[in-house]
Design an enzyme around this catalytic site. Structure first.
Site, mmCIF file in Angstrom:
data_model
loop_
_atom_site.group_PDB
_atom_site.id
_atom_site.type_symbol
_atom_site.label_atom_id
_atom_site.label_comp_id
_atom_site.label_asym_id
_atom_site.label_seq_id
_atom_site.Cartn_x
_atom_site.Cartn_y
_atom_site.Cartn_z
ATOM 1 N N ASP A 7 0.788 -1.199 0.037
ATOM 2 C CA ASP A 7 -0.193 -0.104 0.070
ATOM 3 C C ASP A 7 0.735 1.263 0.032
ATOM 4 O O ASP A 7 1.315 1.721 1.125
ATOM 5 C CB ASP A 7 -0.953 0.222 1.291
ATOM 6 C CG ASP A 7 -1.900 1.282 1.284
ATOM 7 O OD1 ASP A 7 -2.571 1.625 0.284
ATOM 8 O OD2 ASP A 7 -2.125 1.738 2.355
ATOM 9 N N GLU A 67 -1.414 -1.590 -4.639
ATOM 10 C CA GLU A 67 -2.535 -0.876 -5.141
ATOM 11 C C GLU A 67 -2.463 0.098 -6.093
ATOM 12 O O GLU A 67 -1.448 0.876 -6.077
ATOM 13 C CB GLU A 67 -3.129 -0.395 -3.461
ATOM 14 C CG GLU A 67 -4.492 0.149 -3.704
ATOM 15 C CD GLU A 67 -5.130 0.618 -2.364
ATOM 16 O OE1 GLU A 67 -6.473 1.202 -2.363
ATOM 17 O OE2 GLU A 67 -4.606 0.393 -1.400
ATOM 18 N N ASP A 139 -2.038 0.878 7.269
ATOM 19 C CA ASP A 139 -1.326 0.821 5.858
ATOM 20 C C ASP A 139 -0.729 -0.639 5.791
ATOM 21 O O ASP A 139 -0.985 -1.074 4.563
ATOM 22 C CB ASP A 139 -0.143 1.719 5.771
ATOM 23 C CG ASP A 139 -0.749 3.065 6.001
ATOM 24 O OD1 ASP A 139 -1.244 3.919 5.251
ATOM 25 O OD2 ASP A 139 -0.612 3.671 7.143
#
Length: 161
Positions: A7, A67, A139
């Protein structure tokens, strides 16, 4: 298959490692790479790259999932996020690993079954799916969700391409 989910962020980059054995998903590790907010962007990107490169060297994943950028209201934030994504992808490619990308909607769909799920729902499902004692740092939890998405979608993507 050992998957490193990432992420990306210029302030905090989350990472999560899972192992897929048959239909089982096992938690390997997760964490976050923190950068100094007062540091120049180039230094922050180097911190992210070095941190992810260490994770890759330590855990030897067989694939990386990142992502994909969402549409941001602030163009500068989106641009900086793009830099962090690029560095994350480069860390994987430099280690000769395949790199896949997933949107937030795809990740939520794969983890929760609903592409518009709220963040707490995703975090709770990550905890349940990986049998974690508690919800991981935000995260890191997002990165684990990306890894889970890749575990579910990997072979499907092969069939579609």
């Amino acid at each position: 298959m050992r998957i490193l989910g990432i992420d990306p962020g210029t302030r905090i980059t989350g990472y999560g490692l899972i192992e897929k054995i048959g239909n089982r998903l096992l938690h390997v590790d997760n964490g976050a790479i923190y950068t100094r907010t007062d540091a120049p962007l180039a230094d922050r990107l180097k911190t992210i790259y070095d941190g992810l490169s260490r994770v890759i060297a330590d855990y030897a994943p067989t694939g990386v999932a990142v992502e994909r950028i969402f549409v941001a209201k602030n163009a500068l934030s989106a641009l900086k996020l793009g830099h962090a994504r690029g560095v994350a992808m480069l860390a994987g490619v430099n280690a000769s690993l395949p790199v896949a990308e997933y949107t937030a909607v795809e990740v939520k769909q794969a983890v929760v079954g609903y592409g518009r799920a709220a963040k707490p729902q995703v975090q709770q499902m990550v905890r349940v799916l990986l049998n974690l004692p508690e919800i991981a740092q935000e995260d890191a939890s997002d990165a684990l969700a990306v890894a889970i998405c890749h575990a579910h979608c990997f072979h499907l993507n092969d069939l579609l391409t």
